[in-house]
Structures are given as C-alpha cells and as structure tokens.
Write an enzyme that holds these catalytic residues in place. Structure first.
Site, PDB file in Angstrom:
ATOM      1  N   GLU A 153       0.811  -1.219   0.000  1.00 49.00           N
ATOM      2  CA  GLU A 153       0.000   0.000   0.000  1.00 49.00           C
ATOM      3  C   GLU A 153       0.845   1.270   0.000  1.00 49.00           C
ATOM      4  O   GLU A 153       0.351   2.359   0.329  1.00 49.00           O
ATOM      5  CB  GLU A 153      -0.933   0.011   1.219  1.00 49.00           C
ATOM      6  CG  GLU A 153      -1.876  -1.173   1.312  1.00 49.00           C
ATOM      7  CD  GLU A 153      -2.988  -1.133   0.267  1.00 49.00           C
ATOM      8  OE1 GLU A 153      -2.891  -0.354  -0.701  1.00 49.00           O
ATOM      9  OE2 GLU A 153      -3.959  -1.890   0.433  1.00 49.00           O
TER      10      GLU A 153
ATOM     11  N   HIS B 167      -2.795   2.370   8.675  1.00 51.06           N
ATOM     12  CA  HIS B 167      -3.870   1.668   7.955  1.00 51.06           C
ATOM     13  C   HIS B 167      -4.137   0.342   8.650  1.00 51.06           C
ATOM     14  O   HIS B 167      -3.215  -0.421   8.923  1.00 51.06           O
ATOM     15  CB  HIS B 167      -3.460   1.418   6.501  1.00 51.06           C
ATOM     16  CG  HIS B 167      -4.293   0.381   5.813  1.00 51.06           C
ATOM     17  ND1 HIS B 167      -5.668   0.408   5.813  1.00 51.06           N
ATOM     18  CD2 HIS B 167      -3.948  -0.731   5.112  1.00 51.06           C
ATOM     19  CE1 HIS B 167      -6.131  -0.626   5.125  1.00 51.06           C
ATOM     20  NE2 HIS B 167      -5.105  -1.334   4.700  1.00 51.06           N
TER      21      HIS B 167
ATOM     22  N   HIS C  98      -7.292  -3.005   9.278  1.00 52.75           N
ATOM     23  CA  HIS C  98      -8.523  -3.669   8.866  1.00 52.75           C
ATOM     24  C   HIS C  98      -9.386  -3.922  10.100  1.00 52.75           C
ATOM     25  O   HIS C  98      -9.949  -5.004  10.266  1.00 52.75           O
ATOM     26  CB  HIS C  98      -8.219  -4.997   8.165  1.00 52.75           C
ATOM     27  CG  HIS C  98      -7.533  -4.849   6.852  1.00 52.75           C
ATOM     28  ND1 HIS C  98      -7.165  -5.936   6.077  1.00 52.75           N
ATOM     29  CD2 HIS C  98      -7.137  -3.761   6.158  1.00 52.75           C
ATOM     30  CE1 HIS C  98      -6.562  -5.512   4.969  1.00 52.75           C
ATOM     31  NE2 HIS C  98      -6.545  -4.203   4.997  1.00 52.75           N
TER      32      HIS C  98
ATOM     33  N   TYR D  64     -19.327  13.391  19.707  1.00 55.38           N
ATOM     34  CA  TYR D  64     -18.474  14.563  19.466  1.00 55.38           C
ATOM     35  C   TYR D  64     -17.031  14.198  19.149  1.00 55.38           C
ATOM     36  O   TYR D  64     -16.310  14.969  18.514  1.00 55.38           O
ATOM     37  CB  TYR D  64     -18.534  15.535  20.647  1.00 55.38           C
ATOM     38  CG  TYR D  64     -17.770  15.100  21.870  1.00 55.38           C
ATOM     39  CD1 TYR D  64     -16.396  15.308  21.974  1.00 55.38           C
ATOM     40  CD2 TYR D  64     -18.423  14.494  22.936  1.00 55.38           C
ATOM     41  CE1 TYR D  64     -15.688  14.904  23.094  1.00 55.38           C
ATOM     42  CE2 TYR D  64     -17.721  14.101  24.058  1.00 55.38           C
ATOM     43  CZ  TYR D  64     -16.363  14.302  24.139  1.00 55.38           C
ATOM     44  OH  TYR D  64     -15.664  13.903  25.254  1.00 55.38           O
TER      45      TYR D  64
ATOM     46  N   HIS E  82     -12.617  -2.663   2.471  1.00 55.39           N
ATOM     47  CA  HIS E  82     -11.174  -2.750   2.700  1.00 55.39           C
ATOM     48  C   HIS E  82     -10.799  -2.452   4.147  1.00 55.39           C
ATOM     49  O   HIS E  82     -10.345  -3.343   4.861  1.00 55.39           O
ATOM     50  CB  HIS E  82     -10.461  -1.770   1.745  1.00 55.39           C
ATOM     51  CG  HIS E  82      -8.979  -1.895   1.741  1.00 55.39           C
ATOM     52  ND1 HIS E  82      -8.202  -1.493   0.662  1.00 55.39           N
ATOM     53  CD2 HIS E  82      -8.100  -2.333   2.672  1.00 55.39           C
ATOM     54  CE1 HIS E  82      -6.933  -1.707   0.940  1.00 55.39           C
ATOM     55  NE2 HIS E  82      -6.846  -2.210   2.156  1.00 55.39           N
TER      56      HIS E  82
ATOM     57  N   TYR F 206      -7.426  21.124  23.975  1.00 57.84           N
ATOM     58  CA  TYR F 206      -7.661  19.912  24.753  1.00 57.84           C
ATOM     59  C   TYR F 206      -6.341  19.279  25.161  1.00 57.84           C
ATOM     60  O   TYR F 206      -5.386  19.250  24.393  1.00 57.84           O
ATOM     61  CB  TYR F 206      -8.495  18.922  23.938  1.00 57.84           C
ATOM     62  CG  TYR F 206      -8.741  17.605  24.634  1.00 57.84           C
ATOM     63  CD1 TYR F 206      -9.686  17.504  25.645  1.00 57.84           C
ATOM     64  CD2 TYR F 206      -8.025  16.470  24.280  1.00 57.84           C
ATOM     65  CE1 TYR F 206      -9.920  16.301  26.288  1.00 57.84           C
ATOM     66  CE2 TYR F 206      -8.247  15.258  24.916  1.00 57.84           C
ATOM     67  CZ  TYR F 206      -9.197  15.176  25.921  1.00 57.84           C
ATOM     68  OH  TYR F 206      -9.417  13.990  26.557  1.00 57.84           O
TER      69      TYR F 206
END
Length: 230
Positions: free
Chosen positions: A80, A99, A101, A120, A162, A215
C-alpha cells in the site's frame, strides 16, 4: 543485520514504527500483517515492509522510500505504499499514516457508508463525518487517488470493502486516531438496528473543533474557568 550508517534518530523512529505495528494487533484493531504504517523522514518517508510478521521486524526491515517511489535496500515496502506516499505528499500537515482492517470500521466500509457525527469525538478526525472512499483494488494508484480525495479536510477515512486510514502529526497520534475510528464505527453499527441515529449538527461539531485546539496538556496556561492555586 545492522546498518552502521543509520543514525540513532532514524533507528529510534524505525523502532517506534515497529512498536506501533505490534500495538495495532495488541489493541485489537488489526490482525496478522494486514495493516501498515508510514512516517515522514528526511527527504521521503519510512514504511513498514510487506509480509513480514510484526514480531520478527527489526529496524533494518523498515523501508526508506523517496517520493519518486524509489527505495533503499532489499526489503520490499508495503503493497500500500502508493496511498501512504500520496497522502504524505499531498498533506504537509500530516506526519504519519496508519492503515488497519479493524473489524467494525471495515464492516461499515463494506456497507459503503460514511460514519456520521453520532459522537463529538468524531471531530478528532477533522470534521463532522468520516468519509468512505469508493472501492479500488488494494495497492493501486486508483485507490491512492480516491483515498487522497476522501481525506480532504479530514485525518481519517474508510475504504470501501477494505479498511480504515488514520493520519496525524505523529505515529502515536495516528494510532490513537485509528482506535477512535474503530470505536465510532462500533457505536454506529450498534445504532443502526434501531434506525438512522440522531447526529450532531455542523455547528455543534465546529464548536468541538474549537475546544479540541486546547484539549489536553497544551502548556502552562489554565483553560477557561480554571485558575491555579496561589
């Protein structure tokens, strides 16, 4: 195998990438070697290799790639690499790409749905939705193209049939964001049997985006409403 030319800084970054790969599995957002991670470095980026079990990885297995798709060494990069390269090249605000799955996010991607603003915390991804990019075969330039488009104004997206992509200013923050996306996907799927869930408005999410800017541990100044004891 040890590369004597590798600086301590680069070795530390490669080690951090490997530890994050292992964390994906221990956190339950990935299985096997299905996921991959990249991070900016030097004049290009570092990326996890293809097909090597995470527990077997050493710093020298991490692949250094250039923007022109050339790479150093004999180890092949993740299949990828194209969308990792194109995301980092298109988005100078992002330093790392994760990435996975993960089960619930991938399930939503199979449905071809965007995740709406049911909570939120979706604002952590940069907006009021987590878009789902249309299906293209893994590893292809076509997939890289639709992913870059889906990520416009966002730090996370789904890929139809995917999985999920999360990107941020560091490996740690990208990994944490991938966990957040998985949580949101699970919440969304739990809502769907009851009908389309109510969602927060764009203005409500915009308000959260403003609050997210301050935050956490942002510095020595106390947030509004707090004061330090004298």
């Amino acid at each position: 195998m040890t590369d004597p030319a590798m600086t301590d800084e680069e070795r530390a970054l490669r080690t951090e990438l490997i530890e994050a790969c292992r964390s994906m599995n221990s956190l339950g957002i990935n299985k096997g070697t299905a996921g991959n991670i990249s991070v900016r470095h030097g004049a290009g980026f570092l990326i996890s290799p293809t097909g090597i079990p995470y527990n077997d990885l050493v710093a020298e297995h991490v692949v250094a790639m250039n923007w022109d798709a050339s790479f150093a060494g004999d180890v092949l990069p993740s299949s990828e690499w194209r969308f990792h390269r194109d995301i980092l090249r298109a988005r100078p605000d992002l330093k790392a790409v994760v990435h996975t799955h993960s089960t619930h996010a991938t399930t939503v991607s199979i449905l071809g749905k965007d995740i709406p603003a049911i909570h939120y915390s979706i604002a952590a991804t940069g907006g009021a939705t987590i878009p789902c990019a249309p299906y293209e075969i893994f590893g292809s330039q076509a997939l890289a193209d639709v992913v870059v488009k889906a990520l416009e104004g966002r730090r996370a997206c789904l890929m139809a049939h995917h999985g999920v992509i999360a990107a941020h200013g560091s490996i740690a923050r990208a990994l944490a964001l991938a966990v957040t996306v998985e949580q949101l996907a699970q919440q969304y799927l739990l809502c769907l049997p009851l009908g389309d869930p109510p969602v927060l408005s764009d203005s409500q999410i915009a308000e959260v985006l403003v609050k997210f800017k301050t935050y956490g541990q942002q510095g020595t100044a106390a947030p509004e409403g707090l004061r330090r004891a004298s």
